[in-house]
Design an enzyme around this catalytic site. Sequence first.
Site, PDB file in Angstrom:
ATOM      1  N   TYR A 158      -0.775   9.524   8.502  1.00 55.97           N
ATOM      2  CA  TYR A 158      -0.899   9.446   9.087  1.00 55.97           C
ATOM      3  C   TYR A 158      -1.139   8.755  10.453  1.00 55.97           C
ATOM      4  CZ  TYR A 158      -5.650   9.008  11.873  1.00 55.97           C
ATOM      5  OH  TYR A 158      -6.874   8.909  12.908  1.00 55.97           O
TER       6      TYR A 158
ATOM      7  N   GLN B 282     -11.945  11.616   9.079  1.00 56.46           N
ATOM      8  CA  GLN B 282     -12.123  12.593   7.904  1.00 56.46           C
ATOM      9  C   GLN B 282     -10.604  12.655   7.443  1.00 56.46           C
ATOM     10  OE1 GLN B 282     -13.338  11.959  11.292  1.00 56.46           O
ATOM     11  NE2 GLN B 282     -12.499  13.516  12.427  1.00 56.46           N
TER      12      GLN B 282
ATOM     13  N   ASN C 277      -6.830   2.905  14.359  1.00 58.58           N
ATOM     14  CA  ASN C 277      -7.845   1.528  14.496  1.00 58.58           C
ATOM     15  C   ASN C 277      -8.707   1.505  12.683  1.00 58.58           C
ATOM     16  OD1 ASN C 277      -9.693   3.910  13.225  1.00 58.58           O
ATOM     17  ND2 ASN C 277      -9.565   4.534  16.029  1.00 58.58           N
TER      18      ASN C 277
ATOM     19  N   SER D 241      -1.507  -5.519  15.670  1.00 57.11           N
ATOM     20  CA  SER D 241      -0.198  -5.460  15.751  1.00 57.11           C
ATOM     21  C   SER D 241       0.210  -6.600  16.447  1.00 57.11           C
ATOM     22  CB  SER D 241       0.339  -4.394  17.475  1.00 57.11           C
ATOM     23  OG  SER D 241       0.442  -3.258  16.155  1.00 57.11           O
TER      24      SER D 241
ATOM     25  N   GLN E 281       4.627  -6.008  23.649  1.00 56.06           N
ATOM     26  CA  GLN E 281       3.095  -5.581  21.934  1.00 56.06           C
ATOM     27  C   GLN E 281       1.724  -6.079  22.573  1.00 56.06           C
ATOM     28  OE1 GLN E 281       5.137  -5.459  19.423  1.00 56.06           O
ATOM     29  NE2 GLN E 281       3.208  -5.246  18.296  1.00 56.06           N
TER      30      GLN E 281
ATOM     31  N   HIS F 136       6.421  -9.351  13.737  1.00 52.37           N
ATOM     32  CA  HIS F 136       8.117  -8.963  14.198  1.00 52.37           C
ATOM     33  C   HIS F 136       8.280 -10.275  14.802  1.00 52.37           C
ATOM     34  CE1 HIS F 136       5.755  -5.426  15.928  1.00 52.37           C
ATOM     35  NE2 HIS F 136       7.063  -4.807  15.359  1.00 52.37           N
TER      36      HIS F 136
ATOM     37  N   ASP G 245      11.155  -1.373  17.383  1.00 51.66           N
ATOM     38  CA  ASP G 245       9.862   0.446  17.463  1.00 51.66           C
ATOM     39  C   ASP G 245      10.551   1.514  17.608  1.00 51.66           C
ATOM     40  OD1 ASP G 245       7.875  -1.316  17.109  1.00 51.66           O
ATOM     41  OD2 ASP G 245       6.844  -1.423  19.004  1.00 51.66           O
TER      42      ASP G 245
ATOM     43  N   GLU H  69       2.571 -11.916 -32.917  1.00 50.71           N
ATOM     44  CA  GLU H  69       1.646 -11.633 -32.202  1.00 50.71           C
ATOM     45  C   GLU H  69       0.758 -11.260 -32.603  1.00 50.71           C
ATOM     46  OE1 GLU H  69       4.070 -11.603 -27.652  1.00 50.71           O
ATOM     47  OE2 GLU H  69       2.660  -9.167 -28.383  1.00 50.71           O
TER      48      GLU H  69
ATOM     49  N   HIS I  53       3.234  -1.818 -34.281  1.00 50.95           N
ATOM     50  CA  HIS I  53       4.679  -1.952 -33.605  1.00 50.95           C
ATOM     51  C   HIS I  53       5.400  -2.919 -34.671  1.00 50.95           C
ATOM     52  CE1 HIS I  53       1.780  -2.982 -29.862  1.00 50.95           C
ATOM     53  NE2 HIS I  53       2.859  -2.680 -29.722  1.00 50.95           N
TER      54      HIS I  53
END
Length: 426
Positions: A124, A186, A209, A233, A255, A323, A356, A410, A415
Amino acid sequence: MKVYTNPEKTAWNGILKRPAMDSASLEARVKEVLDAVRTEGDAAVARYTEMFDGVQLAASRVSPAEMAAAEARLDESLKAAIRQAAANIRAFHEKQLQPVEMVETMPGIRCWRKSVGIEKVGLYIPGGTAPLFSTLLMLGIPAKLAGCKEIILCSPPDKTGSLHPAILFAASVVGVTQVFKVGGVQAIGALAYGTGTIPKVYKIFGPGNQYVTCAKQLVQKDGLAIDMPAGPSEVAVLADAFANPAFIAADLLSQAEHGVDSQVLLVTTDAGMVGKVQLALEEQLEKLPRKGIAEKALQNSTIIVVEETETAMEILNAYAPEHLILQTEDADSLAGKVVNAGSVFIGAYSPESVGDYASGTNHTLPTNGYATAYSGVSVDSFVKKITFQQLSAEGLRNISETVVNMATAEGLDAHANAVRVRTRLR
């Protein structure tokens, strides 16, 4: 910026607290969109694209012709810069690829681990006020190196129904499989659940966002993997009397201009540095196109003055910044004392903006204090580590009593029996 001088340790948590994001109030709205995309698919995606982005699209998928046209429109100097950045990022991340190493733990028992690329990943990339094509390089290159078979990109269209040409060019450079003009919640829903057009992926990467962040958190509850917890950030700078206040101000503003909810922190052992940095901030702010955004971010930001470097480092490790810039005379030695940070920038000539974009390290990093436990994105983020083992008859005999004794203790007799039937142990 708020200034604190020699605060008591008991006050650090309050001073270093990030601005709270009320995700609970968002969840109902975000969930409504996600549920609609899950049930209605492309129809819901188109409806919300028109509602939130103000554009009706004939098709959400970017065609080869659109990709070619974007490359033709883009300035040659920017294309050269993107290629150079991509080369540096690729060179750094290639070294993260590890060969398979076979380990013989006992005679006849061989074990190894193999990295296998996640087959389908979704990236994204925000558009909005800052089309982050640099983030596409940071995500697409390690995904390709990891061997991901399908790399699906979603990014919000502008009012003309297009994506920024730099995003499309970067997609071509890194080898993205498919590109879709879909943004916001979406897009996260489409990647998480799949639609008739957009494939369902196994892991989603990328910033966004508060709505996108909330959407990623909600689809994670549904069992889909995401890159890491995300927040606004942030940058922290450590400065002593030898630091350049203009450099510090530039780093803080680089920044702060990300968004009004960004946070910057300056910790200094020189009380005289405070006024110098504040003056430099005022001078540089006047020249910034994103002045209004940076000013609001600075209102939520902090300067802390302490007497000892050791105290400064303790504060910074407690803050665990995304950072961390070390602008001190002894920056090299102090770097070895960093235990909590996403990425560290050592010395006056290592601005955060270089990381960056183009130095080679990844800029997709843990925020909101998650650097105490999380790493930034790397090739490892795009792979699964599968372990293998192969035993010979001799190898199984060598370890059979160990396994049978432990399984019996156990109370897991089946097993133990899986070994007994092969070795005839009683």
